[in-house]
Design an enzyme around this catalytic site. Structure first.
Site, mmCIF file in Angstrom:
data_model
loop_
_atom_site.group_PDB
_atom_site.id
_atom_site.type_symbol
_atom_site.label_atom_id
_atom_site.label_comp_id
_atom_site.label_asym_id
_atom_site.label_seq_id
_atom_site.Cartn_x
_atom_site.Cartn_y
_atom_site.Cartn_z
ATOM 1 N N GLY A 16 0.836 -1.208 0.000
ATOM 2 C CA GLY A 16 0.000 0.000 0.000
ATOM 3 C C GLY A 16 0.861 1.245 0.000
ATOM 4 O O GLY A 16 0.550 2.238 0.660
ATOM 5 N N ARG A 19 0.878 5.768 -1.742
ATOM 6 C CA ARG A 19 0.535 7.083 -1.160
ATOM 7 C C ARG A 19 0.439 6.981 0.357
ATOM 8 O O ARG A 19 0.624 5.901 0.930
ATOM 9 C CB ARG A 19 -0.787 7.574 -1.751
ATOM 10 C CG ARG A 19 -1.949 6.662 -1.416
ATOM 11 C CD ARG A 19 -3.258 7.248 -1.891
ATOM 12 N NE ARG A 19 -4.354 6.665 -1.152
ATOM 13 C CZ ARG A 19 -5.446 6.142 -1.713
ATOM 14 N NH1 ARG A 19 -5.569 6.143 -3.020
ATOM 15 N NH2 ARG A 19 -6.396 5.640 -0.958
ATOM 16 N N VAL A 67 -2.762 -7.580 -2.367
ATOM 17 C CA VAL A 67 -2.264 -8.380 -1.238
ATOM 18 C C VAL A 67 -3.264 -9.432 -0.751
ATOM 19 O O VAL A 67 -2.884 -10.343 -0.015
ATOM 20 C CB VAL A 67 -1.818 -7.499 -0.037
ATOM 21 C CG1 VAL A 67 -0.659 -6.594 -0.416
ATOM 22 C CG2 VAL A 67 -2.987 -6.699 0.542
ATOM 23 N N TYR A 157 -13.485 -3.009 9.867
ATOM 24 C CA TYR A 157 -12.123 -2.468 10.006
ATOM 25 C C TYR A 157 -11.548 -2.745 11.394
ATOM 26 O O TYR A 157 -10.401 -3.174 11.530
ATOM 27 C CB TYR A 157 -12.185 -0.958 9.727
ATOM 28 C CG TYR A 157 -10.881 -0.226 9.716
ATOM 29 C CD1 TYR A 157 -10.033 -0.275 8.608
ATOM 30 C CD2 TYR A 157 -10.497 0.576 10.790
ATOM 31 C CE1 TYR A 157 -8.835 0.442 8.588
ATOM 32 C CE2 TYR A 157 -9.307 1.291 10.767
ATOM 33 C CZ TYR A 157 -8.478 1.222 9.666
ATOM 34 O OH TYR A 157 -7.303 1.935 9.650
ATOM 35 N N ALA A 160 -10.598 -6.357 11.695
ATOM 36 C CA ALA A 160 -9.356 -6.651 10.967
ATOM 37 C C ALA A 160 -8.146 -6.136 11.750
ATOM 38 O O ALA A 160 -7.126 -6.826 11.866
ATOM 39 C CB ALA A 160 -9.393 -6.009 9.583
ATOM 40 N N LYS A 161 -8.267 -4.926 12.299
ATOM 41 C CA LYS A 161 -7.129 -4.317 12.994
ATOM 42 C C LYS A 161 -6.836 -5.016 14.330
ATOM 43 O O LYS A 161 -5.677 -5.116 14.745
ATOM 44 C CB LYS A 161 -7.369 -2.819 13.197
ATOM 45 C CG LYS A 161 -7.365 -2.017 11.888
ATOM 46 C CD LYS A 161 -6.132 -2.284 11.048
ATOM 47 C CE LYS A 161 -5.830 -1.187 10.038
ATOM 48 N NZ LYS A 161 -4.729 -1.572 9.128
#
Ligand code: NAP
Length: 256
Positions: A16, A19, A67, A157, A160-161
Site C-alpha cells: 500500500g 501514497r 495483497v 475495520y 481486521a485491525k
C-alpha cells in the site's frame, strides 16, 4: 538459531506504498539504507514513491499486486527477490475502508476489508518469511489502528485491525527463533486520503474534521504519515531485536 549479525540483504517490502503512510514509510526506510519494493494495487501509481525512495538514495522497485490474492502475493514477492534481492523487512500497510453501521454493512464490505488488512498481511508474511528465515534475520511490522479498540461504523475495520494484533503476537512467537521480530504500529488519526474520505462521508471539510480530532488528542494535533514512519524505522533497526510481539500506539496519547 538466533543470528546476531546484520541482515545479509537490506531489502524491504512496503505494501500500500503508492501514497499516504506507506509512501512515507518507504522514503524513511530508504533513508535508513534499505532498497524498497513499493507494492500497491496499481504499479503505475507507485511512480511517485519510487522517485521519493531514489531521492533518498535507495534502490526501488514498483510492484503491482493485490495483497488479498495469494497467487499475486507469491508472484510479487518472488519478483522482488529476483529484481531487488531477498526481502528481509516487510511492512504490512495496505488498507481500505468500507464503513457502515452493522445493520447496513454488506457481506462484501465485511469480507473485503478483512481480506485486504488481515488475509493480506498473513499472505505477505507467509511469502516473505521464507526469505527471512533463510537469512536468519528479519523484521515484520503490521499496521493496526486505534480503531482495534472499537469505532462506530467500523465493525469490519476494527475486527481486521484487532486481528492483526493477534497475528503479530503469534508470528512473533513462531518466527522469533529464526531472528525475525514481528511488531505492530497502531496509528491514531493521521492525515491521508483515507481520513479525507472519512471526512467526505461525514459531510464535513477535512479542516473541520482534523480540528475536531485534534481537540480530543492529548498533544493537540493530528498525526502525519512521518510520525508512523518514525515508529516503523525503530522496529526494523538492528538494535530493536529484543522488541518482539509488541503493539505501539502512535496516536498523540495513550490510545486513539
Ligand atoms: P491510504 O491513503 O488509503 O493508502 C492505502 C494504500 O493501500 C492505497 O495506495 C491503496 O491503493 C492500497 N491498497 C488498497 N488495497 C490494496 C490491496 N488489496 N493490495 C495492495 N494495495 C492496496 O491509507 P493510509 O491512511 O495511508 O493508511 C495506511 C495504513 O495505515 C492502513 O492499513 C490503514 O488502515 C492504517 N491506518 C491509517 C490511519 C489514518 O488515520 N490514516 C489510522 C490508523 C491506521 P488504492 O489507492 O488503489 O486503493
Amino acid at each position: 538459531m538466533v543470528s546476531t549479525t546484520h541482515p545479509v540483504s537490506k531489502v524491504a517490502i512496503v505494501t500500500g506504498a503508492a501514497r499516504g503512510i506507506g509512501a512515507a514509510i518507504s522514503a524513511r526506510l530508504a533513508r535508513d539504507g534499505f532498497a524498497v519494493a513499493v507494492l500497491d494495487l496499481d504499479e503505475a501509481a507507485c511512480a511517485k514513491t519510487v522517485e521519493a525512495v531514489e531521492k533518498e538514495g535507495g534502490r526501488a522497485l514498483a510492484v503491482g499486486c493485490d495483497v488479498s490474492d495469494s497467487a499475486q502475493v507469491d508472484a510479487g514477492v518472488a519478483r522482488v527477490a529476483t529484481e531487488l534481492g531477498a526481502p528481509t523487512v516487510l511492512v504490512n500497510n495496505a488498507g481500505i475502508i468500507r464503513d457502515n453501521l452493522v445493520f447496513k454493512m454488506t457481506d462484501q464490505d465485511f469480507d473485503s476489508v478483512i481480506g485486504v488488512h488481515l488475509r493480506g498481511a498473513f499472505l505477505m508474511a507467509r511469502a516473505v518469511q521464507r526469505h527471512q528465515t533463510a537469512a536468519g534475520w528479519g523484521r515484520i511490522v503490521n499496521l493496526s489502528s486505534s480503531a482495534a479498540l472499537g469505532n462506530r461504523g467500523q465493525s469490519n475495520y476494527s475486527s481486521a485491525k484487532a486481528g492483526l494484533m493477534g497475528l503479530t503476537k503469534t508470528l512473533a512467537i513462531e518466527l522469533g527463533p529464526f531472528g525475525v521480530t514481528v511488531n505492530c504500529v497502531a496509528p491514531g488519526f493521521i492525515a491521508t486520503e483515507m481520513t479525507e474520505a472519512t471526512a467526505e462521508r461525514m459531510g464535513i471539510s477535512f479542516e473541520e474534521f482534523t480540528e475536531r480530532y485534534a481537540k480530543a488528542i492529548p498533544v493537540r494535533r493530528g498525526g502525519r504519515p512521518e510520525d508512523i514512519a518514525q515508529a516503523v524505522s525503530f522496529f526494523v533497526r538492528e538494535e530493536a531485536g529484543f522488541v518482539n510481539g509488541q503493539i505501539l500506539y502512535v496516536a498523540g496519547g495513550p490510545k486513539g
